[in-house]
Design an enzyme around this catalytic site. Sequence first.
Site, PDB file in Angstrom:
ATOM      1  N   THR A 136      -9.147  11.606  -1.143  1.00 62.89           N
ATOM      2  CA  THR A 136      -8.044  11.080  -0.323  1.00 62.89           C
ATOM      3  C   THR A 136      -6.784  11.854  -0.679  1.00 62.89           C
ATOM      4  OG1 THR A 136      -9.024   8.876  -0.372  1.00 62.89           O
ATOM      5  CG2 THR A 136      -6.716   9.027   0.270  1.00 62.89           C
TER       6      THR A 136
ATOM      7  N   LYS B  60      -1.015   6.214  -5.235  1.00 66.65           N
ATOM      8  CA  LYS B  60      -1.004   7.521  -4.552  1.00 66.65           C
ATOM      9  C   LYS B  60      -1.123   7.307  -3.043  1.00 66.65           C
ATOM     10  CE  LYS B  60      -4.863   9.693  -4.031  1.00 66.65           C
ATOM     11  NZ  LYS B  60      -6.107  10.447  -4.138  1.00 66.65           N
TER      12      LYS B  60
ATOM     13  N   LYS C  12      -7.511   7.233   7.071  1.00 65.55           N
ATOM     14  CA  LYS C  12      -7.804   6.639   5.753  1.00 65.55           C
ATOM     15  C   LYS C  12      -6.545   5.965   5.174  1.00 65.55           C
ATOM     16  CE  LYS C  12      -9.355   6.158   1.507  1.00 65.55           C
ATOM     17  NZ  LYS C  12     -10.186   5.046   1.132  1.00 65.55           N
TER      18      LYS C  12
ATOM     19  N   LEU D 259     -12.118  14.605  -5.385  1.00 67.70           N
ATOM     20  CA  LEU D 259     -11.133  14.826  -6.450  1.00 67.70           C
ATOM     21  C   LEU D 259      -9.976  13.834  -6.341  1.00 67.70           C
ATOM     22  CD1 LEU D 259     -11.101  18.740  -6.312  1.00 67.70           C
ATOM     23  CD2 LEU D 259     -12.473  17.245  -7.767  1.00 67.70           C
ATOM     24  N   PRO D 260      -9.209  13.677  -7.452  1.00 70.22           N
ATOM     25  CA  PRO D 260      -8.179  12.631  -7.469  1.00 70.22           C
ATOM     26  C   PRO D 260      -6.921  12.909  -6.657  1.00 70.22           C
ATOM     27  CG  PRO D 260      -8.289  13.761  -9.586  1.00 70.22           C
ATOM     28  CD  PRO D 260      -9.418  14.294  -8.768  1.00 70.22           C
TER      29      PRO D 260
HETATM   30  P1  NAD Z   1     -11.990   9.613 -10.671  1.00 71.57           P
HETATM   31  O1  NAD Z   1     -10.735   9.926 -11.358  1.00 71.57           O
HETATM   32  O2  NAD Z   1     -12.945   8.620 -11.243  1.00 71.57           O
HETATM   33  O3  NAD Z   1     -12.834  10.971 -10.408  1.00 71.57           O
HETATM   34  C1  NAD Z   1     -12.253  12.198 -10.096  1.00 71.57           C
HETATM   35  C2  NAD Z   1     -12.994  13.263 -10.886  1.00 71.57           C
HETATM   36  O4  NAD Z   1     -12.546  14.567 -10.480  1.00 71.57           O
HETATM   37  C3  NAD Z   1     -12.768  13.163 -12.406  1.00 71.57           C
HETATM   38  O5  NAD Z   1     -14.019  13.030 -13.021  1.00 71.57           O
HETATM   39  C4  NAD Z   1     -12.082  14.495 -12.745  1.00 71.57           C
HETATM   40  O6  NAD Z   1     -12.464  14.989 -14.024  1.00 71.57           O
HETATM   41  C5  NAD Z   1     -12.580  15.378 -11.634  1.00 71.57           C
HETATM   42  N1  NAD Z   1     -11.775  16.578 -11.384  1.00 71.57           N
HETATM   43  C6  NAD Z   1     -10.426  16.685 -11.296  1.00 71.57           C
HETATM   44  N2  NAD Z   1     -10.084  17.959 -11.011  1.00 71.57           N
HETATM   45  C7  NAD Z   1     -11.245  18.655 -10.924  1.00 71.57           C
HETATM   46  C8  NAD Z   1     -11.554  20.017 -10.634  1.00 71.57           C
HETATM   47  N3  NAD Z   1     -10.602  20.927 -10.400  1.00 71.57           N
HETATM   48  N4  NAD Z   1     -12.855  20.382 -10.619  1.00 71.57           N
HETATM   49  C9  NAD Z   1     -13.829  19.484 -10.838  1.00 71.57           C
HETATM   50  N5  NAD Z   1     -13.596  18.182 -11.115  1.00 71.57           N
HETATM   51  C10 NAD Z   1     -12.321  17.787 -11.152  1.00 71.57           C
HETATM   52  O7  NAD Z   1     -11.561   9.180  -9.191  1.00 71.57           O
HETATM   53  P2  NAD Z   1     -12.446   8.396  -8.102  1.00 71.57           P
HETATM   54  O8  NAD Z   1     -12.162   6.929  -8.220  1.00 71.57           O
HETATM   55  O9  NAD Z   1     -13.858   8.896  -8.135  1.00 71.57           O
HETATM   56  O10 NAD Z   1     -11.700   8.891  -6.770  1.00 71.57           O
HETATM   57  C11 NAD Z   1     -11.916  10.184  -6.240  1.00 71.57           C
HETATM   58  C12 NAD Z   1     -11.242  10.272  -4.875  1.00 71.57           C
HETATM   59  O11 NAD Z   1     -11.803   9.263  -4.011  1.00 71.57           O
HETATM   60  C13 NAD Z   1      -9.733   9.992  -4.924  1.00 71.57           C
HETATM   61  O12 NAD Z   1      -9.093  10.871  -4.033  1.00 71.57           O
HETATM   62  C14 NAD Z   1      -9.617   8.540  -4.474  1.00 71.57           C
HETATM   63  O13 NAD Z   1      -8.365   8.271  -3.876  1.00 71.57           O
HETATM   64  C15 NAD Z   1     -10.779   8.442  -3.496  1.00 71.57           C
HETATM   65  N6  NAD Z   1     -11.349   7.105  -3.324  1.00 71.57           N
HETATM   66  C16 NAD Z   1     -11.654   6.323  -4.406  1.00 71.57           C
HETATM   67  C17 NAD Z   1     -12.221   5.060  -4.200  1.00 71.57           C
HETATM   68  C18 NAD Z   1     -12.572   4.168  -5.349  1.00 71.57           C
HETATM   69  O14 NAD Z   1     -12.917   2.984  -5.094  1.00 71.57           O
HETATM   70  N7  NAD Z   1     -12.548   4.634  -6.591  1.00 71.57           N
HETATM   71  C19 NAD Z   1     -12.482   4.617  -2.888  1.00 71.57           C
HETATM   72  C20 NAD Z   1     -12.199   5.446  -1.809  1.00 71.57           C
HETATM   73  C21 NAD Z   1     -11.630   6.707  -2.032  1.00 71.57           C
END
Ligand code: NAD
Length: 296
Positions: free
Chosen positions: A95, A245, A170, A64-65
């Site tokens: 994260t 963030k 992280k 989740l975000p």
């Molecule tokens: P994203 O915004 O693409 O995906 C997050 C998803 O969570 C969205 O689809 C949203 O609709 C969903 N969501 C939010 N609240 C929810 C809930 N209560 N129930 C179900 N779904 C819910 O973000 P992302 O890029 O996939 O990143 C996700 C996590 O991974 C973050 O914490 C980010 O910091 C971490 N991260 C991302 C990357 C990257 O390269 N994108 C790399 C490492 C870590």
Amino acid sequence: MKIAFFGVGNMGGPMAVNLVKAGHSVTAYDLSADLLRAVAADGVQAGDSPAATVAGAEVVISMLPSATAVTGLYQGEQGILSQIPDTALIIDCSTIDAGTAKAVAADAAARGRVMIDAPVSGGVGGARAGTLTFICGGPADAVERARPVLEAMGKKVFRAGDSGAGQTAKLCNNMLLAIQMIGTCEALQLGADNGLDPKVLSEIMLASSGRNWSLEVYNPWPGVMDGVPSSNDYQGGFAVDLMNKDLGLAMDNALRAGTRTPLGALARNLYGLHGGQGAGRLDFASILRLIAGQPH
Ligand code: NAD
């Protein structure tokens, strides 16, 4: 295994699909029905509600975000902690700050459930290729229990320490990544301003002491590398908002720990400025545009 998966965005989507490819039965839930439809094509079933998604689950994973999304899912009014089977292992891959990770895991433990934090490194490319690094915090036996499931989505699984330690490790990594990406953009821009070809300069630096992850697998200069966000108008990938963030969490942490992080603070300012100019949803490699003085 029967796995419940929450959050099938840029990272969670391909991670859930890799679990299906490894033979697991995956039911996912996301606030976006479109994203659920997209992963359904790869065999990820859509849960009707959070409670229905965790019914009978042996493992629950969330990606989740934000910390608010994590506490809202597990602990809020509709919190699912007590609906998760008490034999299930809970793995939060989002994260978030270490304090929230510890508090949610302690709440899970108070309700007889085991939860670990397992944020990832490796980006969207790593999520797709199944080569992520998982950085875990929690009891050693729980991390070992999680290992086979995590290895279906990644290559390396580390245990940084107790609950919350995965998140701390992280943040250290992502502060370094932000600094390194900005430095990579500056070096490429300096070369280009002096008439060098960024592709040739990248090859030279990759074989020299400036070599780093951003240059190697995530080149920020459009057109130098195929299949990375910079070559797709900085769409997809790791959003500037998410980097902001992480830098905010790193700076909060540095303040508490009394650590001097002047470059981390500068990186936070530059990414904050970039996000504030409307680039929040672009991939973080788009910081090149700020360096180059281009509109976002
Ligand atoms: P994203 O915004 O693409 O995906 C997050 C998803 O969570 C969205 O689809 C949203 O609709 C969903 N969501 C939010 N609240 C929810 C809930 N209560 N129930 C179900 N779904 C819910 O973000 P992302 O890029 O996939 O990143 C996700 C996590 O991974 C973050 O914490 C980010 O910091 C971490 N991260 C991302 C990357 C990257 O390269 N994108 C790399 C490492 C870590």
